[in-house]
Scaffold this motif. Sequence first.
Motif, PDB file in Angstrom:
ATOM      1  N   ARG A 142      38.872  39.312  39.471  1.00  0.00           N
ATOM      2  CA  ARG A 142      38.801  40.750  39.199  1.00  0.00           C
ATOM      3  C   ARG A 142      38.165  41.087  37.852  1.00  0.00           C
ATOM      4  O   ARG A 142      37.945  42.265  37.567  1.00  0.00           O
ATOM      5  CB  ARG A 142      40.204  41.354  39.248  1.00  0.00           C
ATOM      6  CG  ARG A 142      40.891  41.169  40.597  1.00  0.00           C
ATOM      7  CD  ARG A 142      42.282  41.765  40.613  1.00  0.00           C
ATOM      8  NE  ARG A 142      42.248  43.209  40.512  1.00  0.00           N
ATOM      9  CZ  ARG A 142      42.131  44.047  41.535  1.00  0.00           C
ATOM     10  NH1 ARG A 142      42.017  43.574  42.761  1.00  0.00           N
ATOM     11  NH2 ARG A 142      42.132  45.349  41.360  1.00  0.00           N
ATOM     12  N   THR A 143      37.910  40.079  37.030  1.00  0.00           N
ATOM     13  CA  THR A 143      37.381  40.356  35.695  1.00  0.00           C
ATOM     14  C   THR A 143      36.108  39.540  35.433  1.00  0.00           C
ATOM     15  O   THR A 143      35.965  38.430  35.939  1.00  0.00           O
ATOM     16  CB  THR A 143      38.412  40.040  34.593  1.00  0.00           C
ATOM     17  OG1 THR A 143      38.755  38.652  34.649  1.00  0.00           O
ATOM     18  CG2 THR A 143      39.662  40.897  34.742  1.00  0.00           C
ATOM     19  N   PRO A 144      35.217  40.104  34.635  1.00  0.00           N
ATOM     20  CA  PRO A 144      33.963  39.401  34.370  1.00  0.00           C
ATOM     21  C   PRO A 144      34.131  38.297  33.340  1.00  0.00           C
ATOM     22  O   PRO A 144      35.105  38.270  32.590  1.00  0.00           O
ATOM     23  CB  PRO A 144      33.070  40.504  33.814  1.00  0.00           C
ATOM     24  CG  PRO A 144      34.021  41.433  33.132  1.00  0.00           C
ATOM     25  CD  PRO A 144      35.270  41.406  33.985  1.00  0.00           C
ATOM     26  N   GLU A 145      33.153  37.408  33.321  1.00  0.00           N
ATOM     27  CA  GLU A 145      33.079  36.427  32.240  1.00  0.00           C
ATOM     28  C   GLU A 145      32.555  37.153  31.008  1.00  0.00           C
ATOM     29  O   GLU A 145      31.616  37.943  31.088  1.00  0.00           O
ATOM     30  CB  GLU A 145      32.123  35.297  32.600  1.00  0.00           C
ATOM     31  CG  GLU A 145      31.939  34.312  31.453  1.00  0.00           C
ATOM     32  CD  GLU A 145      30.885  33.257  31.721  1.00  0.00           C
ATOM     33  OE1 GLU A 145      30.828  32.296  30.939  1.00  0.00           O
ATOM     34  OE2 GLU A 145      30.124  33.383  32.695  1.00  0.00           O
ATOM     35  N   VAL A 146      33.185  36.881  29.877  1.00  0.00           N
ATOM     36  CA  VAL A 146      32.726  37.398  28.593  1.00  0.00           C
ATOM     37  C   VAL A 146      32.271  36.197  27.789  1.00  0.00           C
ATOM     38  O   VAL A 146      33.036  35.261  27.587  1.00  0.00           O
ATOM     39  CB  VAL A 146      33.862  38.148  27.844  1.00  0.00           C
ATOM     40  CG1 VAL A 146      33.384  38.630  26.477  1.00  0.00           C
ATOM     41  CG2 VAL A 146      34.403  39.293  28.686  1.00  0.00           C
ATOM     42  N   TYR A 159      29.305  43.984  40.406  1.00  0.00           N
ATOM     43  CA  TYR A 159      30.096  45.134  40.840  1.00  0.00           C
ATOM     44  C   TYR A 159      31.043  45.519  39.721  1.00  0.00           C
ATOM     45  O   TYR A 159      31.541  44.656  38.998  1.00  0.00           O
ATOM     46  CB  TYR A 159      30.918  44.803  42.104  1.00  0.00           C
ATOM     47  CG  TYR A 159      31.899  45.896  42.443  1.00  0.00           C
ATOM     48  CD1 TYR A 159      31.483  47.036  43.121  1.00  0.00           C
ATOM     49  CD2 TYR A 159      33.223  45.811  42.034  1.00  0.00           C
ATOM     50  CE1 TYR A 159      32.369  48.073  43.401  1.00  0.00           C
ATOM     51  CE2 TYR A 159      34.119  46.845  42.316  1.00  0.00           C
ATOM     52  CZ  TYR A 159      33.688  47.971  42.988  1.00  0.00           C
ATOM     53  OH  TYR A 159      34.549  48.986  43.249  1.00  0.00           O
ATOM     54  N   PHE A 160      31.294  46.826  39.569  1.00  0.00           N
ATOM     55  CA  PHE A 160      32.355  47.288  38.679  1.00  0.00           C
ATOM     56  C   PHE A 160      32.881  48.616  39.205  1.00  0.00           C
ATOM     57  O   PHE A 160      32.165  49.367  39.865  1.00  0.00           O
ATOM     58  CB  PHE A 160      31.887  47.398  37.222  1.00  0.00           C
ATOM     59  CG  PHE A 160      30.697  48.280  36.999  1.00  0.00           C
ATOM     60  CD1 PHE A 160      30.844  49.641  36.763  1.00  0.00           C
ATOM     61  CD2 PHE A 160      29.421  47.748  37.023  1.00  0.00           C
ATOM     62  CE1 PHE A 160      29.744  50.453  36.550  1.00  0.00           C
ATOM     63  CE2 PHE A 160      28.306  48.545  36.813  1.00  0.00           C
ATOM     64  CZ  PHE A 160      28.475  49.908  36.572  1.00  0.00           C
ATOM     65  N   ASN A 161      34.155  48.884  38.914  1.00  0.00           N
ATOM     66  CA  ASN A 161      34.774  50.126  39.365  1.00  0.00           C
ATOM     67  C   ASN A 161      34.594  51.227  38.308  1.00  0.00           C
ATOM     68  O   ASN A 161      34.019  50.993  37.241  1.00  0.00           O
ATOM     69  CB  ASN A 161      36.246  49.904  39.733  1.00  0.00           C
ATOM     70  CG  ASN A 161      37.089  49.477  38.551  1.00  0.00           C
ATOM     71  OD1 ASN A 161      36.641  49.438  37.404  1.00  0.00           O
ATOM     72  ND2 ASN A 161      38.342  49.140  38.819  1.00  0.00           N
ATOM     73  N   SER A 162      35.082  52.420  38.614  1.00  0.00           N
ATOM     74  CA  SER A 162      34.872  53.553  37.711  1.00  0.00           C
ATOM     75  C   SER A 162      35.577  53.362  36.368  1.00  0.00           C
ATOM     76  O   SER A 162      35.057  53.783  35.333  1.00  0.00           O
ATOM     77  CB  SER A 162      35.316  54.858  38.368  1.00  0.00           C
ATOM     78  OG  SER A 162      36.678  54.788  38.737  1.00  0.00           O
ATOM     79  N   SER A 163      36.730  52.711  36.354  1.00  0.00           N
ATOM     80  CA  SER A 163      37.409  52.456  35.078  1.00  0.00           C
ATOM     81  C   SER A 163      36.593  51.496  34.213  1.00  0.00           C
ATOM     82  O   SER A 163      36.495  51.663  32.997  1.00  0.00           O
ATOM     83  CB  SER A 163      38.805  51.875  35.316  1.00  0.00           C
ATOM     84  OG  SER A 163      39.600  52.808  36.003  1.00  0.00           O
ATOM     85  N   SER A 164      35.989  50.510  34.845  1.00  0.00           N
ATOM     86  CA  SER A 164      35.127  49.585  34.109  1.00  0.00           C
ATOM     87  C   SER A 164      33.866  50.290  33.625  1.00  0.00           C
ATOM     88  O   SER A 164      33.348  49.976  32.553  1.00  0.00           O
ATOM     89  CB  SER A 164      34.753  48.387  34.978  1.00  0.00           C
ATOM     90  OG  SER A 164      35.897  47.599  35.257  1.00  0.00           O
ATOM     91  N   ALA A 165      33.372  51.258  34.402  1.00  0.00           N
ATOM     92  CA  ALA A 165      32.189  52.017  33.976  1.00  0.00           C
ATOM     93  C   ALA A 165      32.468  52.739  32.666  1.00  0.00           C
ATOM     94  O   ALA A 165      31.607  52.794  31.777  1.00  0.00           O
ATOM     95  CB  ALA A 165      31.773  53.016  35.061  1.00  0.00           C
ATOM     96  N   LYS A 166      33.674  53.276  32.517  1.00  0.00           N
ATOM     97  CA  LYS A 166      34.043  53.933  31.255  1.00  0.00           C
ATOM     98  C   LYS A 166      34.070  52.922  30.117  1.00  0.00           C
ATOM     99  O   LYS A 166      33.640  53.214  29.003  1.00  0.00           O
ATOM    100  CB  LYS A 166      35.392  54.639  31.398  1.00  0.00           C
ATOM    101  CG  LYS A 166      35.347  55.830  32.310  1.00  0.00           C
ATOM    102  CD  LYS A 166      36.717  56.455  32.495  1.00  0.00           C
ATOM    103  CE  LYS A 166      36.656  57.576  33.520  1.00  0.00           C
ATOM    104  NZ  LYS A 166      37.969  58.123  33.812  1.00  0.00           N
ATOM    105  N   ALA A 167      34.571  51.734  30.399  1.00  0.00           N
ATOM    106  CA  ALA A 167      34.594  50.683  29.381  1.00  0.00           C
ATOM    107  C   ALA A 167      33.173  50.289  28.985  1.00  0.00           C
ATOM    108  O   ALA A 167      32.865  50.096  27.800  1.00  0.00           O
ATOM    109  CB  ALA A 167      35.373  49.466  29.883  1.00  0.00           C
ATOM    110  N   LEU A 168      32.283  50.173  29.973  1.00  0.00           N
ATOM    111  CA  LEU A 168      30.887  49.848  29.678  1.00  0.00           C
ATOM    112  C   LEU A 168      30.252  50.942  28.826  1.00  0.00           C
ATOM    113  O   LEU A 168      29.495  50.655  27.897  1.00  0.00           O
ATOM    114  CB  LEU A 168      30.093  49.653  30.967  1.00  0.00           C
ATOM    115  CG  LEU A 168      30.498  48.472  31.842  1.00  0.00           C
ATOM    116  CD1 LEU A 168      29.649  48.445  33.108  1.00  0.00           C
ATOM    117  CD2 LEU A 168      30.387  47.162  31.091  1.00  0.00           C
ATOM    118  N   SER A 213      29.251  38.978  32.747  1.00  0.00           N
ATOM    119  CA  SER A 213      28.730  38.640  34.068  1.00  0.00           C
ATOM    120  C   SER A 213      29.855  38.554  35.091  1.00  0.00           C
ATOM    121  O   SER A 213      30.993  38.250  34.753  1.00  0.00           O
ATOM    122  CB  SER A 213      27.960  37.316  34.017  1.00  0.00           C
ATOM    123  OG  SER A 213      28.810  36.267  33.615  1.00  0.00           O
ATOM    124  N   GLY A 214      29.502  38.852  36.327  1.00  0.00           N
ATOM    125  CA  GLY A 214      30.465  38.759  37.415  1.00  0.00           C
ATOM    126  C   GLY A 214      30.848  40.131  37.932  1.00  0.00           C
ATOM    127  O   GLY A 214      30.025  41.032  38.002  1.00  0.00           O
TER     128      GLY A 214
END
Length: 132
Positions: A11-15, A66-75, A27-28
Amino acid sequence: MEPLKIPATGRTPEVDFDFAAGILRLSGESYPDDVATFFGPVFAALRSFLEKPGDHPVRFDMELLYFNSSSAKALMNIFQMLETAARAGRSIAVTWCYEENDESMQELGEDFAEDLRHVAFTLKQVPADGAS
């Protein structure tokens, strides 16, 4: 500054932030259960890095499938930090990778790029078998 390395999960990307080299990478896929808990340390490390005096260029590679809307805010928060540093004179380049035929991710990259005036933003199509 020590690198920040967080392995990917389902559920989480590689940092992979190599601060000494100025090469930062996400990534991811990103749809963590708790976005604040996951991205909190990422924000803190990035903020600390960008606040330190330095003139070497920064390259940020976004290779999200892929990312969800909450992740979009983080980005968006990440991009705002990068934009602030670039406005202050730091050379910052973002490469937004998207898989061929993934028009949604391409359009999201274009949307993010519109909000950045001082960051060099490049869209890069990669083969559908994986980002590179």
